[in-house]
Design an enzyme around this catalytic site. Structure first.
Site, short mmCIF file in Angstrom:
data_model
loop_
_atom_site.label_atom_id
_atom_site.label_comp_id
_atom_site.label_asym_id
_atom_site.label_seq_id
_atom_site.Cartn_x
_atom_site.Cartn_y
_atom_site.Cartn_z
N LYS A 143 30.23 22.91 34.64
CA LYS A 143 31.47 22.86 34.00
C LYS A 143 32.42 23.31 33.04
O LYS A 143 32.01 23.03 32.21
CB LYS A 143 32.51 21.58 34.29
CG LYS A 143 33.87 21.18 34.61
CD LYS A 143 33.70 19.66 35.02
CE LYS A 143 35.19 19.53 34.78
NZ LYS A 143 35.11 17.73 34.67
N PHE A 170 48.77 45.09 53.94
CA PHE A 170 49.65 44.16 53.75
C PHE A 170 50.21 44.12 52.59
O PHE A 170 49.78 44.72 51.19
CB PHE A 170 49.67 42.97 53.70
CG PHE A 170 49.72 42.78 55.60
CD1 PHE A 170 49.00 42.97 56.46
CD2 PHE A 170 50.77 41.25 55.54
CE1 PHE A 170 49.03 42.67 57.63
CE2 PHE A 170 51.02 40.66 56.89
CZ PHE A 170 50.31 41.78 58.34
N LYS A 197 52.20 52.32 47.50
CA LYS A 197 50.95 51.96 48.12
C LYS A 197 51.09 52.69 48.92
O LYS A 197 48.57 52.55 49.70
CB LYS A 197 50.94 50.40 48.18
CG LYS A 197 50.07 48.85 47.83
CD LYS A 197 50.28 47.95 47.33
CE LYS A 197 50.18 47.75 46.17
NZ LYS A 197 50.72 46.29 45.74
N ASN A 206 45.33 32.15 44.48
CA ASN A 206 46.49 33.00 44.91
C ASN A 206 47.37 32.24 45.92
O ASN A 206 46.97 31.21 46.97
CB ASN A 206 46.76 34.14 45.38
CG ASN A 206 45.61 34.62 46.08
OD1 ASN A 206 46.30 34.26 47.96
ND2 ASN A 206 44.88 34.90 46.23
N1 CTP Z 1 43.97 44.66 48.54
C1 CTP Z 1 42.39 45.33 49.26
N2 CTP Z 1 41.72 44.84 47.97
C2 CTP Z 1 41.82 44.66 46.86
C3 CTP Z 1 43.23 44.56 46.40
C4 CTP Z 1 44.01 44.17 47.36
O1 CTP Z 1 41.64 45.42 50.51
N3 CTP Z 1 40.93 44.51 45.47
C5 CTP Z 1 44.43 44.82 50.17
C6 CTP Z 1 44.87 43.51 50.35
O2 CTP Z 1 44.69 42.90 51.22
C7 CTP Z 1 46.10 44.37 50.36
C8 CTP Z 1 46.59 45.75 49.92
O3 CTP Z 1 45.41 46.11 49.89
O4 CTP Z 1 46.30 44.74 52.65
C9 CTP Z 1 47.88 45.52 49.33
O5 CTP Z 1 47.01 44.63 48.17
P1 CTP Z 1 47.90 44.69 46.72
O6 CTP Z 1 47.20 43.14 45.93
O7 CTP Z 1 49.84 43.76 46.92
O8 CTP Z 1 47.94 45.76 46.21
P2 CTP Z 1 46.45 46.11 45.07
O9 CTP Z 1 46.17 47.10 44.73
O10 CTP Z 1 46.24 44.90 44.39
O11 CTP Z 1 48.65 46.40 43.65
P3 CTP Z 1 48.97 45.49 43.19
O12 CTP Z 1 48.07 44.52 42.54
O13 CTP Z 1 49.23 46.09 41.89
O14 CTP Z 1 50.57 45.84 43.36
#
Ligand code: CTP
Length: 415
Positions: free
Chosen positions: A290, A324, A338, A211
């Site tokens: 690969k 975050f 969230k 990402n």
């Molecule tokens: N996070 C985490 N572990 C994961 C995914 C996310 O600890 N597998 C944490 C991120 O570090 C961040 C928070 O969760 O602090 C929110 O991440 P985000 O990607 O926005 O949340 P998701 O639960 O993945 O929701 P979505 O992608 O559906 O928006």
């Protein structure tokens, strides 16, 4: 508290006199160190009269003094050890270069190396000197070493040119000094576990799903927390950033690595800040060799474990957990959802659809969201914002916040 003002040789040196007055109005005991070049612009006597202290102008005993007198030779060490902050205003391109490269050829540069107190620089110079890559690289080095930079302003410069390079207003410099003094050691005794960067999920030995996270926000948080006296553990997915000084960095690659690194250190932490952009899915199978090009390819993905949720599940009393969230639409609603779903104490909410902030940028604008309020923080550099976020996190420790969290209603305040 004792503040040392370092004056280096620029035309803005005359403004230091007013700065000293403004610092004194804050009940600070101000001492002055001047470079030789600064003495071409203003007399030490001016500063001696203003401060009531001897102005330090050189490393060596003045002419005619007893050459065997060791007092002046160790003066810089004492000055460095007893000051609560060193603020260099104006800071010339030359002094920035010397600080960045550890050159200690006069009192001020030697004191800079010898002090453990917070250092602030307020640069002032010609616009071309300011914009020169050498100056910018030196500033970058200093910022990475936790030197606080009060950015110069744009306007009419003494050299007749118009542009960036004019010494910041005294108000901004005083604010920076007060902020470092106020925050000094307010995180002492805390162990802050921070995750940063974007995790990578391998597809084959050469490719991964990743990402756009640069890691800048998480690294800025780590630096700021360390500067404020915390022990910091930074669990970092790959980034192009230099490791902050005095921070324990644990390099990881995948979500699973990050999970293991975080959970195995959780019992040491008093605050967990999950700034990393974590992959939500990973390839179910990783190719041993690969992958070759052969027509359309469908990836079979499986969900990763939610590390934040795992942390909340295992939390001990007193552990603060902050997540975050980077959102592109319905930002506040997604953030609120969230926060409740994950059970964190707060979510730092980032609208990544906004121009010029968020991913890869040096600037950011966020909302600090708790169960009872949404605090909009202004657009700032990630370094500045890191300090503001830490203030908000520390405020969660205050009893009024704990009480407020039991209130189911959500109050939105933008102050
Ligand atoms: N996070 C985490 N572990 C994961 C995914 C996310 O600890 N597998 C944490 C991120 O570090 C961040 C928070 O969760 O602090 C929110 O991440 P985000 O990607 O926005 O949340 P998701 O639960 O993945 O929701 P979505 O992608 O559906 O928006």
């Amino acid at each position: 508290m004792k503040v040392t003002v370092g004056v280096s040789g620029g035309i803005a040196a005359y403004k230091s006199a007013e700065l000293i007055r403004d610092l004194q109005k804050q009940a600070l005991d101000v001492h002055v160190v001047m470079t030789q070049a600064a003495q071409h612009f203003i007399q030490p006597l001016t500063f001696a009269a203003l401060t009531g202290h001897k102005v330090i102008t050189g490393l060596w005993a003045p002419e005619g003094a007893d050459p065997g007198d060791a007092a002046s030779a160790i003066e810089h060490i004492e000055a460095a050890q007893t000051t609560d902050a060193l603020v260099v205003a104006p800071a010339t391109a030359d002094i920035l270069a010397k600080f960045a490269h550890g050159i200690a050829d006069d009192f001020l540069t030697t004191m800079y190396l010898a002090t453990t107190a917070p250092v602030i620089v307020a640069p002032a110079m010609n616009v071309n000197m300011w914009q020169h890559p050498a100056t910018q690289a030196n500033l970058e080095t200093l910022a990475a070493r936790n030197v606080r930079i009060v950015q110069p302003e744009s306007g009419y410069l003494a050299c007749g040119m118009i542009g960036a390079g004019r010494l910041a207003e005294n108000e901004a410099i005083v604010e920076a000094v007060l902020s470092v003094l106020h925050h000094r050691n307010d995180l002492a005794g805390e162990t802050v576990l921070i995750t940063a960067g974007g995790t990578r999920e391998a597809l084959d030995p050469v490719r991964f799903l990743g990402n756009r996270s640069s890691g800048k926000m998480g690294y800025a948080m780590a630096e700021a927390a360390q500067r404020r006296g915390a022990r910091v553990i930074l669990v970092s997915a790959p980034t192009a950033l230099r490791a902050p000084t005095n921070v324990e960095v644990v390099p990881v690659i995948s979500t699973e690595d990050m999970r293991n690194a975080v959970l195995s250190r959780l019992d040491q932490a008093t605050i967990v800040i999950k700034a990393a952009a974590v992959a939500d899915y990973r390839p179910r199978m990783q190719a041993g060799q690969k992958l070759r090009r052969s027509g359309p390819l469908t990836l079979d993905l499986e969900p990763t474990e939610d590390i934040l949720a795992a942390v909340v599940e295992r939390r001990r009393q007193g552990l603060l957990v902050v997540g975050f969230a980077a959102e592109t639409e319905d930002v506040l609603a997604h953030g609120r959802d969230k926060l409740l779903r994950k059970g964190a104490d707060a979510i730092v909410l980032n609208d990544v659809s906004r121009e010029g902030v968020g991913f890869d940028s040096d600037r950011n604008a966020v909302t600090f969201l708790t169960r009872d309020r949404a605090m909009e923080l202004p657009e700032l550099t990630k370094r500045e914002l890191a300090g503001r976020i830490l203030d908000e996190i520390l405020a969660l420790r205050q009893p009024s916040q704990v009480l407020a969290e039991t209130d189911a209603g959500l109050r939105v305040s933008g102050d």
